[in-house]
Design a protein around this motif. Structure first.
Motif, PDB file in Angstrom:
ATOM      1  N   VAL A 146       0.815  -1.226   0.000  1.00 53.19           N
ATOM      2  CA  VAL A 146       0.000   0.000   0.000  1.00 53.19           C
ATOM      3  C   VAL A 146       0.846   1.273   0.000  1.00 53.19           C
ATOM      4  O   VAL A 146       0.790   2.066  -0.936  1.00 53.19           O
ATOM      5  N   LYS A 147       1.628   1.478   1.054  1.00 52.55           N
ATOM      6  CA  LYS A 147       2.349   2.754   1.184  1.00 52.55           C
ATOM      7  C   LYS A 147       3.382   2.900   0.066  1.00 52.55           C
ATOM      8  O   LYS A 147       4.224   2.025  -0.142  1.00 52.55           O
ATOM      9  N   ASP A 148       3.276   3.986  -0.659  1.00 50.87           N
ATOM     10  CA  ASP A 148       4.139   4.321  -1.794  1.00 50.87           C
ATOM     11  C   ASP A 148       3.969   3.378  -2.978  1.00 50.87           C
ATOM     12  O   ASP A 148       4.769   3.396  -3.917  1.00 50.87           O
ATOM     13  N   THR A 149       2.907   2.575  -2.922  1.00 45.09           N
ATOM     14  CA  THR A 149       2.498   1.773  -4.077  1.00 45.09           C
ATOM     15  C   THR A 149       1.120   2.223  -4.538  1.00 45.09           C
ATOM     16  O   THR A 149       0.907   2.511  -5.713  1.00 45.09           O
ATOM     17  N   LEU A 150       0.187   2.311  -3.590  1.00 42.09           N
ATOM     18  CA  LEU A 150      -1.160   2.814  -3.878  1.00 42.09           C
ATOM     19  C   LEU A 150      -1.425   4.172  -3.234  1.00 42.09           C
ATOM     20  O   LEU A 150      -2.151   4.992  -3.783  1.00 42.09           O
ATOM     21  N   LEU A 151      -0.848   4.382  -2.057  1.00 36.21           N
ATOM     22  CA  LEU A 151      -1.070   5.617  -1.309  1.00 36.21           C
ATOM     23  C   LEU A 151       0.256   6.265  -0.931  1.00 36.21           C
ATOM     24  O   LEU A 151       1.275   5.587  -0.816  1.00 36.21           O
ATOM     25  N   ARG A 152       0.202   7.562  -0.707  1.00 31.20           N
ATOM     26  CA  ARG A 152       1.356   8.277  -0.160  1.00 31.20           C
ATOM     27  C   ARG A 152       0.851   9.361   0.788  1.00 31.20           C
ATOM     28  O   ARG A 152      -0.322   9.769   0.719  1.00 31.20           O
TER      29      ARG A 152
END
Length: 236
Positions: free
Chosen positions: A10-16
């Motif tokens: 998720v983090k830095d893949t889908l969201l930041r």
């Protein structure tokens, strides 16, 4: 390859994060009448977070902690290191930041993520999350409008193990009802995402702007709009 399950970091893949942590902490402190330098907060946070992860890995679950307590300690220690010593202010400040970080106030969807998820769904793939995150992740995904894409969300807190421990991937495969050869994982970390998934027997993509010499170019996604064509190639 009969691809049936695609798992996502998720983090830095889908969201930041919308802003660096130091700026976000500074804004909340300012709303309470505290003047703290954002650069100092950023530096303090990195130091405290690194130490906390070393002393109490995976939110201290193995040492009787909760992720809630773990994060309150991180936030409080960050402010103390930056010069704030008033405990009466620190505890409610830490609690407010902990709760706000489960909302879309502090998180934003990365460019191309919604389109990539929609496209994967149209390919008929079952999708899930494997993330070294705490219990707030499902709330965050719901608040940014991504939760409907996933059959399940597996965090390091809920599973009791963190990437790159292969056990978290095995748990995901079991929940997804597939063998490793019918699953793929995508993430931005070479060790936690790309390498660990392959050690389990899954296919994996590394989301990075720059190619690495030790990763075949067809395993690298430089932006999420490159994902769907690569998946189609795997499903032929």
């Amino acid at each position: 390859m009969k691809l049936r399950l695609l798992t996502w970091d998720v983090k830095d893949t889908l969201l930041r994060l919308r802003l660096p942590v130091g700026q976000q902490y500074q804004a909340e402190a300012k709303s309470r009448g505290l003047q703290v330098d954002s650069a100092s907060l950023e530096s303090s946070f990195r130091q405290v977070y690194r130490n906390q992860c070393r002393m109490f890995p995976n939110y201290g679950l193995g040492q009787g902690m909760t992720s809630h307590r773990w994060w309150l300690d991180v936030v409080s220690q960050t402010f103390r290191l930056s010069g704030v010593q008033n405990e009466k202010i620190l505890q409610p400040l830490a609690e407010k930041l902990y709760q706000d970080f489960r909302t879309d106030v502090y998180w934003e969807v990365l460019p191309g993520a919604r389109e990539a998820l929609k496209g994967c769904g149209e390919l008929g793939l079952k999708m899930a999350v494997i993330s070294n995150f705490d219990r707030r992740l499902e709330d965050i995904l719901r608040n940014v409008g991504l939760d409907g894409h996933f059959d399940f969300v597996l965090t390091s807190e809920s599973s009791g193990v963190a990437k790159p421990d292969l056990a978290i991937f095995h748990k995901a495969l079991k929940l997804g009802g597939v063998i490793p050869q019918h699953a793929a994982h995508i993430g931005d970390d070479y060790i936690n995402d790309y390498k660990a998934a392959r050690q389990v027997g899954m296919f994996s993509f590394l989301l990075q702007r720059h190619l690495r010499e030790d990763v075949p170019s067809d395993h690298v996604i430089q932006s999420l709009d490159q994902l769907i064509p690569k998946l189609r190639g795997l499903m032929k």
